[in-house]
Design an enzyme around this catalytic site. Structure first.
Site, PDB file in Angstrom:
ATOM      1  NE  ARG A 167      -0.579  10.531   9.762  1.00 15.92           N
ATOM      2  CZ  ARG A 167      -0.759   9.396   9.089  1.00 15.92           C
ATOM      3  NH1 ARG A 167      -1.896   8.764   9.176  1.00 15.92           N
ATOM      4  NH2 ARG A 167       0.206   8.918   8.333  1.00 15.92           N
ATOM      5  CG  ASP A 211       2.317   1.825   9.511  1.00 11.60           C
ATOM      6  OD1 ASP A 211       1.908   2.764  10.224  1.00 11.60           O
ATOM      7  OD2 ASP A 211       2.551   1.957   8.299  1.00 11.60           O
ATOM      8  NE  ARG A 232      -7.329   4.319   5.073  1.00  7.75           N
ATOM      9  CZ  ARG A 232      -6.518   5.125   5.713  1.00  7.75           C
ATOM     10  NH1 ARG A 232      -6.786   5.481   6.934  1.00  7.75           N
ATOM     11  NH2 ARG A 232      -5.428   5.591   5.151  1.00  7.75           N
ATOM     12  CB  CYS A 255      -5.287   6.369  10.571  1.00  7.70           C
ATOM     13  SG  CYS A 255      -5.639   4.978   9.522  1.00  7.70           S
ATOM     14  CE  LYS A 298      -2.597   2.485   3.612  1.00  7.84           C
ATOM     15  NZ  LYS A 298      -1.458   3.234   4.143  1.00  7.84           N
ATOM     16  CG  ASN A 299       2.348   2.838   3.556  1.00 12.41           C
ATOM     17  OD1 ASN A 299       1.157   3.072   3.325  1.00 12.41           O
ATOM     18  ND2 ASN A 299       2.837   2.770   4.776  1.00 12.41           N
TER      19      ASN A 299
HETATM   20  C1  UD1 Z   1       3.959   7.164   6.298  1.00 12.94           C
HETATM   21  C2  UD1 Z   1       3.114   5.926   6.083  1.00 12.94           C
HETATM   22  C3  UD1 Z   1       2.504   5.468   7.398  1.00 12.94           C
HETATM   23  C4  UD1 Z   1       3.597   5.281   8.450  1.00 12.94           C
HETATM   24  C5  UD1 Z   1       4.480   6.531   8.545  1.00 12.94           C
HETATM   25  C6  UD1 Z   1       5.666   6.354   9.464  1.00 12.94           C
HETATM   26  C7  UD1 Z   1       2.275   6.140   3.835  1.00 12.94           C
HETATM   27  C8  UD1 Z   1       1.100   6.340   2.945  1.00 12.94           C
HETATM   28  N1  UD1 Z   1       2.057   6.217   5.151  1.00 12.94           N
HETATM   29  O1  UD1 Z   1       3.082   8.186   6.776  1.00 12.94           O
HETATM   30  O2  UD1 Z   1       1.838   4.236   7.176  1.00 12.94           O
HETATM   31  O3  UD1 Z   1       2.998   5.060   9.704  1.00 12.94           O
HETATM   32  O4  UD1 Z   1       4.977   6.878   7.237  1.00 12.94           O
HETATM   33  O5  UD1 Z   1       6.442   5.295   9.060  1.00 12.94           O
HETATM   34  O6  UD1 Z   1       3.372   5.863   3.379  1.00 12.94           O
HETATM   35  N2  UD1 Z   1       5.384  15.052  10.628  1.00 12.94           N
HETATM   36  C9  UD1 Z   1       5.383  16.401  10.906  1.00 12.94           C
HETATM   37  N3  UD1 Z   1       5.235  17.272   9.854  1.00 12.94           N
HETATM   38  C10 UD1 Z   1       5.107  16.848   8.560  1.00 12.94           C
HETATM   39  C11 UD1 Z   1       5.124  15.458   8.297  1.00 12.94           C
HETATM   40  C12 UD1 Z   1       5.262  14.583   9.356  1.00 12.94           C
HETATM   41  O7  UD1 Z   1       5.495  16.814  12.053  1.00 12.94           O
HETATM   42  O8  UD1 Z   1       4.992  17.684   7.660  1.00 12.94           O
HETATM   43  C13 UD1 Z   1       5.500  14.084  11.752  1.00 12.94           C
HETATM   44  C14 UD1 Z   1       4.227  13.247  11.891  1.00 12.94           C
HETATM   45  O9  UD1 Z   1       3.258  13.924  12.661  1.00 12.94           O
HETATM   46  C15 UD1 Z   1       4.733  12.006  12.573  1.00 12.94           C
HETATM   47  C16 UD1 Z   1       6.133  11.838  11.974  1.00 12.94           C
HETATM   48  O10 UD1 Z   1       6.487  13.118  11.445  1.00 12.94           O
HETATM   49  O11 UD1 Z   1       4.839  12.221  13.948  1.00 12.94           O
HETATM   50  C17 UD1 Z   1       6.211  10.784  10.898  1.00 12.94           C
HETATM   51  O12 UD1 Z   1       5.388  11.118   9.829  1.00 12.94           O
HETATM   52  P1  UD1 Z   1       5.730  10.703   8.319  1.00 12.94           P
HETATM   53  O13 UD1 Z   1       7.011   9.955   8.272  1.00 12.94           O
HETATM   54  O14 UD1 Z   1       5.592  11.910   7.470  1.00 12.94           O
HETATM   55  O15 UD1 Z   1       4.541   9.699   8.007  1.00 12.94           O
HETATM   56  P2  UD1 Z   1       3.566   9.705   6.778  1.00 12.94           P
HETATM   57  O16 UD1 Z   1       4.318   9.977   5.519  1.00 12.94           O
HETATM   58  O17 UD1 Z   1       2.362  10.511   7.078  1.00 12.94           O
END
Ligand code: UD1
Length: 414
Positions: free
Chosen positions: A121, A305, A397, A116, A22-23
């Site tokens: 986020r 995850d 999902r 989720c 998925k990711n």
């Molecule tokens: C992706 C994955 C998700 C996984 C996560 C962490 C997908 C579609 N989803 O989510 O399944 O749980 O990586 O491995 O690939 N953050 C900020 N600001 C930002 C972006 C992130 O503060 O602009 C923080 C988030 O709140 C969180 C951390 O960084 O605490 C990690 O987020 P991130 O690595 O960006 O996860 P996703 O890309 O949303």
């Protein structure tokens, strides 16, 4: 029907092939927007997040067809527009469209992403990094408006190795003028997969999978054919199921190299593992062992995850175990559901203490998010009696057909 019913207590017996990731596929679908031709993706999982992303792509004029697990996307005649709120709001990954839309049209208009309920986020890291590549972004009550007539390569250092922000940078920088050096980039296998796909389209990206990614922008990207890698989180879920329910199970097409942290935990739990090629045979003859601590962290650490699935498995493991959640601060909602089954879990901030109990009892449960929902399936399969897990749509999902997979592993599902 938005629930599934599991009759717990039978040890596992059977085999399952792991679906496509998925990711990995979600950012790749965003990247496909950048080709003015046809993209063919093999092993594309049939999950509702992919369905939602395809609806978003249709909104920009993409045409597509599915032939089994093959997806054919024609992005020849596109128009910039506004993504449908109904779909963008259901998933976090809609934000990944931003980099690709800017690369293709020089402008983008997107509602804020959903996803989720696992904590705050924010998207500040995405926006900061895209601004460094020349994007002008406005955040309004309706969503984001962005313009980037001439993306220019830059040296960017992420304050945190965000997976999504890394993907957005790569998606725009692939078409920017000059070289982009992205430091403190996320190292997740899904980043490697996106960069490999972009390179198949003609991009010039090096260093994916390390903390520094170097992207030399190219003028255009072309059509590509690509096979999506298997889903390490789905594989990890079923590995943890074997620790909870016991018995013997064979998983096929497992990305073993990406699951070292999970395999280490299973070893501590006393699960026997034998691998041959991409096949993993798991055998848990009795009760599993707990009594250790696990922290979630960016790859190659233990994935956030799989935190809830691990919690579910530890509920029935001997001893007291500790999980520290270091990625998403509010990812313990599943503990309340597990407690209804008789689990002994104490939460203090980002720390969960799980004391193994003799048994869990089946009952009515609610999935509140994707991986938490999968964790409830693990607990229900290992519990005594019957459980109903409501809000099944969260699980759909990310799991193509968890009912089929559970049945194939010998779990009684109605
Ligand atoms: C992706 C994955 C998700 C996984 C996560 C962490 C997908 C579609 N989803 O989510 O399944 O749980 O990586 O491995 O690939 N953050 C900020 N600001 C930002 C972006 C992130 O503060 O602009 C923080 C988030 O709140 C969180 C951390 O960084 O605490 C990690 O987020 P991130 O690595 O960006 O996860 P996703 O890309 O949303």
């Amino acid at each position: 029907m938005d629930y599934l019913e599991i009759e717990g207590g039978s040890p596992l017996c059977g085999e399952v092939r792991i679906q496509g990731s998925k990711n990995a596929v979600l950012p790749i679908l965003c990247a496909a927007l950048q080709s003015p031709g046809v993209t063919v993706l093999e092993n594309c999982p049939d999950i509702s997040d992919v369905g939602a992303m395809l609806e978003l792509l249709k909104g920009y004029g993409c045409r597509m067809r599915r032939e089994g697990s093959r997806l054919v996307i024609d992005a020849g005649e596109l128009h910039p527009g506004r993504a449908s709120e109904a779909y963008a709001g259901t998933m976090r990954s809609s934000i990944m469209l931003l980099g690709s839309l800017l690369a293709r049209f020089g402008e983008a208009c997107l509602p804020y992403p959903g996803g989720c309920v696992i904590g705050e986020r924010p998207i500040d890291l995405h926006l900061q990094a895209l601004r460094q590549l020349g994007a002008e972004l406005q955040e309004g009550p309706e969503g984001l408006r962005a313009v980037c007539a001439h993306p220019c390569g830059a040296r960017i250092c992420l304050p945190f190795p965000s997976v999504g922000a890394t993907e957005n940078v790569v998606l725009l920088a692939a078409r920017a003028e000059g070289v982009t050096v992205l430091q403190n980039a996320a190292r997740e296998p899904e980043i490697v997969e996106l960069c490999r796909f972009l390179n198949c389209m003609g991009a010039r990206i090096e260093g994916a999978g390390t903390g520094t990614i170097r992207i030399r922008g190219v003028e255009r990207l072309h059509e590509a054919r690509y096979r999506i890698m298997p889903d390490r989180i789905v594989a990890g879920t079923y590995m943890l199921l074997s620790a909870a329910a016991g018995g013997k199970v064979i998983l096929k097409e497992v990305p073993l190299g990406q699951l070292r942290a999970v395999r280490q935990v299973l070893k501590q739990m006393g699960v026997r593992q034998e691998s041959r090629g991409e096949e993993l045979c798991l055998w848990c003859p009795g009760r599993s062992r707990g009594g250790f601590a696990v922290c979630t962290s960016p790859y190659p650490g233990f994935p956030t995850d799989l935190q809830s699935p691990l919690m579910a498995a530890l509920c029935l493991a001997d001893g007291e175990s500790v999980i520290e959640e270091r990625i998403f601060e509010a990812r313990f909602k599943t503990a309340e559901e597990l407690a209804k089954m008789g689990a002994d879990i104490r939460i203090q901030g980002a720390r969960a203490e799980i004391c193994g109990v003799k048994k869990l009892l089946g009952c009515s449960l609610k999935a509140w998010e994707l991986r938490g929902g999968a964790a409830l399936c693990i607990a229900a399969a290992a519990a005594e009696g019957t459980s109903r897990i409501f809000q099944y749509h969260y699980i759909a999902r990310g799991y193509e057909n968890i009912i089929r997979d559970l049945k194939d592993m010998g779990v009684v599902v109605h």
